[in-house]
Design an enzyme around this catalytic site. Structure first.
Site, PDB file in Angstrom:
ATOM      1  N   HIS A  10      -1.887   0.169 -11.773  1.00  0.00           N
ATOM      2  CA  HIS A  10      -2.589   0.555 -10.559  1.00  0.00           C
ATOM      3  C   HIS A  10      -3.837  -0.298 -10.419  1.00  0.00           C
ATOM      4  CE1 HIS A  10      -4.693   3.070  -7.588  1.00  0.00           C
ATOM      5  NE2 HIS A  10      -3.505   3.590  -7.312  1.00  0.00           N
TER       6      HIS A  10
ATOM      7  N   ASP B 164       3.661   6.930  -7.900  1.00  0.00           N
ATOM      8  CA  ASP B 164       4.850   6.498  -7.157  1.00  0.00           C
ATOM      9  C   ASP B 164       6.108   6.491  -8.017  1.00  0.00           C
ATOM     10  OD1 ASP B 164       3.411   5.852  -4.721  1.00  0.00           O
ATOM     11  OD2 ASP B 164       2.564   4.183  -5.846  1.00  0.00           O
TER      12      ASP B 164
ATOM     13  N   HIS C 253       0.822  -1.213   0.000  1.00  0.00           N
ATOM     14  CA  HIS C 253       0.000   0.000   0.000  1.00  0.00           C
ATOM     15  C   HIS C 253       0.852   1.257   0.000  1.00  0.00           C
ATOM     16  CE1 HIS C 253      -3.162   2.747   0.533  1.00  0.00           C
ATOM     17  NE2 HIS C 253      -3.545   2.492   1.771  1.00  0.00           N
TER      18      HIS C 253
END
Length: 480
Positions: A317, A374, A276
């Site tokens: 994702h 990210d 996560h």
């Protein structure tokens, strides 16, 4: 209750029919949300039929109704209260977006100043809470410290625990948003062994975080506006993201009417998981493993052929099937930071080359593997001087704004306690064999039950415990 039922009925468009194994059919309401998405309401299915739905990970289940964040994963859309994330990141401050998530509307100039002032005067933490940090080992992970300290807040701010009182809910949310950067910075200073720096009232929440992280008492510290703005954008991008694992955990804990600080601590614990909150750290590790631009083709070959444990981190994702809308903003922020700070990071060259090669590779295109937020955030945080151990902590600082907004929404609705069903696949009723495990006898009334621990080397003292003889021995390898 009547108003809630009436509100629900407005969303009912038609009914769906479910055919059961015995041939009977059950009619289920079909709900439509503000975006036109359709949901089959199965809330009363089990009580009416004894049958449950099965959806591990809740990938096809809406656990709540919410007005806070909207995601369209097919089109790459992320809205906070209806406003596109791209506009908010470019045009608004941390406090303004935090206000939006809490109250549903962007603030006026006056409201913005009032809210910023309210946050400013809540940034300090109780002195006794600071002593709490001294109980952790010097090498404790900052996330471990964060979970413990945030969970302990309820013992310091007892006038925030009544979740049915709107004023106490307001206090709890404000305190949590304002104090989280301070708590996070003290965790970092504790791990470094440096003296803590108290927040300053002349700085914004983001500026204060940089100050408390990097300033030392022995010299003046100047806030770099480029770093402050880049950090602010990162925090805005990570404030909320619908019903993800940590947000669902906060709502689940909140459904039991637990105090708000315990609920946020549960969200931090969920965020700590590498699946996560640790993705940007994994991206940096991957780029460091690749080492050079020339090594990218070989690395991607290993990824596609599943050689070793190679994975393409920062791509794809769970929700987005196209570009993550936050990724483009993060890429631009990364470029700005490295250029204005005159940093030449070789990992950025590898990341840019990897992005172009992967985006033109049919293997990744066919699997909808596009860069996510990210991919560039780790490089940006490193350029800002944020240590890798603090990446997930920073994520928690940002996501706290969304957590408290989601918690408040849930508390206002008086949500029923979360109690998922399960598919039981274990053994059915069995009998404990009496020849191996005879029924325990209760001790005689006048028989004392005392456990005595003798000194090392002496004979252990037997004692009676529920009718059984127990020998208590001193163990030199006993762990604490």
């Amino acid at each position: 209750m009547e108003g809630k039922k009436e509100e629900d009925e407005k969303g009912v468009e038609k009914e769906a029919e479910l055919r059961l194994p015995d041939g009977t059919t059950v009619k289920l309401p079909v709900l439509v949300d503000a975006a036109g998405q359709t949901f089959v309401d199965v809330r009363h299915l089990q009580t009416a039929t004894g049958i449950c739905t099965f959806d591990p990970g809740f990938s096809s289940t809406a656990s709540c109704q919410s007005k806070i964040t909207y995601i369209d994963g097919q089109k790459g859309v992320l809205l906070y209260r209806g406003y596109p994330i791209e506009q908010l990141a470019k045009q608004c401050s941390f406090a303004e977006v935090a206000y939006l998530l809490q109250y549903g509307e962007l603030p006026t100039v006056e409201r913005s100043m009032e809210f910023q002032e309210k946050l400013t005067y809540e940034t300090m933490v109780h002195e006794h809470l600071i002593r709490f940090y001294q109980g952790f080992k010097p090498d404790a992970h900052p996330m471990a410290i964060l979970v413990g300290v945030v969970g302990a807040l309820s013992s310091f701010y007892e006038n925030t625990g009544n979740i049915h009182d709107p004023l106490q809910r307001e206090r709890a949310c404000t305190k949590m948003i304002a104090k989280m950067p301070t708590i996070a910075a003290i965790a970092y200073k504790t791990a470094k062994g440096q003296p803590i720096m108290y927040p300053r009232n002349d700085l914004s929440l983001v500026e204060n975080f940089l100050y408390m992280m990097f300033a030392v008492p022995s010299e003046e510290f100047l806030i770099d506006p480029v770093k402050a703005r880049a950090l602010e954008i990162i925090l805005i991008l990570h404030m909320d993201h619908e019903q993800n694992a940590s947000t669902s955990t906060v709502r689940g804990a909140g459904s039991s009417q637990a105090n708000p600080f315990a609920c946020i601590a549960s969200g931090i614990a969920a965020l700590w998981g590498p699946a996560h909150g640790g993705a940007n750290e994994a991206v940096l590790s991957m780029l460091e493993e690749i080492e050079t631009v020339d090594a990218i083709p070989e690395f991607l070959f290993k990824v596609k052929n599943k050689i070793g444990s190679r994975r393409l981190m920062g791509f794809g994702h769970r929700v987005y099937k196209t570009w993550d809308p936050r990724a483009e903003i993060m890429k631009g922020t990364c470029d700005q930071v490295l250029r204005k700070l005159d940093r030449n990071d070789p990992l950025l060259d590898i990341a840019q080359a990897l992005e172009q090669i992967a985006l033109n590779d049919e293997y990744f295109k066919s699997r909808n593997l596009y860069p996510n937020v990210d991919f560039y955030s780790g490089i940006t945080l490193r350029a800002l001087g944020i240590p890798r151990s603090m990446f997930t902590v920073l994520f928690a600082v940002a996501r706290t704004v969304g957590w408290v907004a989601q918690w408040r929404e849930m508390a206002c609705e008086r949500t029923r306690i979360c109690r998922p069903r399960q598919m039981y696949m274990g053994e059915m009723r069995r009998k404990v064999p009496q020849d191996i495990f005879p029924e325990q006898q209760w001790p005689v009334e006048d028989e004392s039950t005392v456990l005595r621990a003798k000194s090392p080397g002496l004979n252990p003292a037997p004692s009676r415990l529920l009718g059984r003889t127990v020998s208590v021995k001193w163990n030199p390898n006993q762990h604490v």
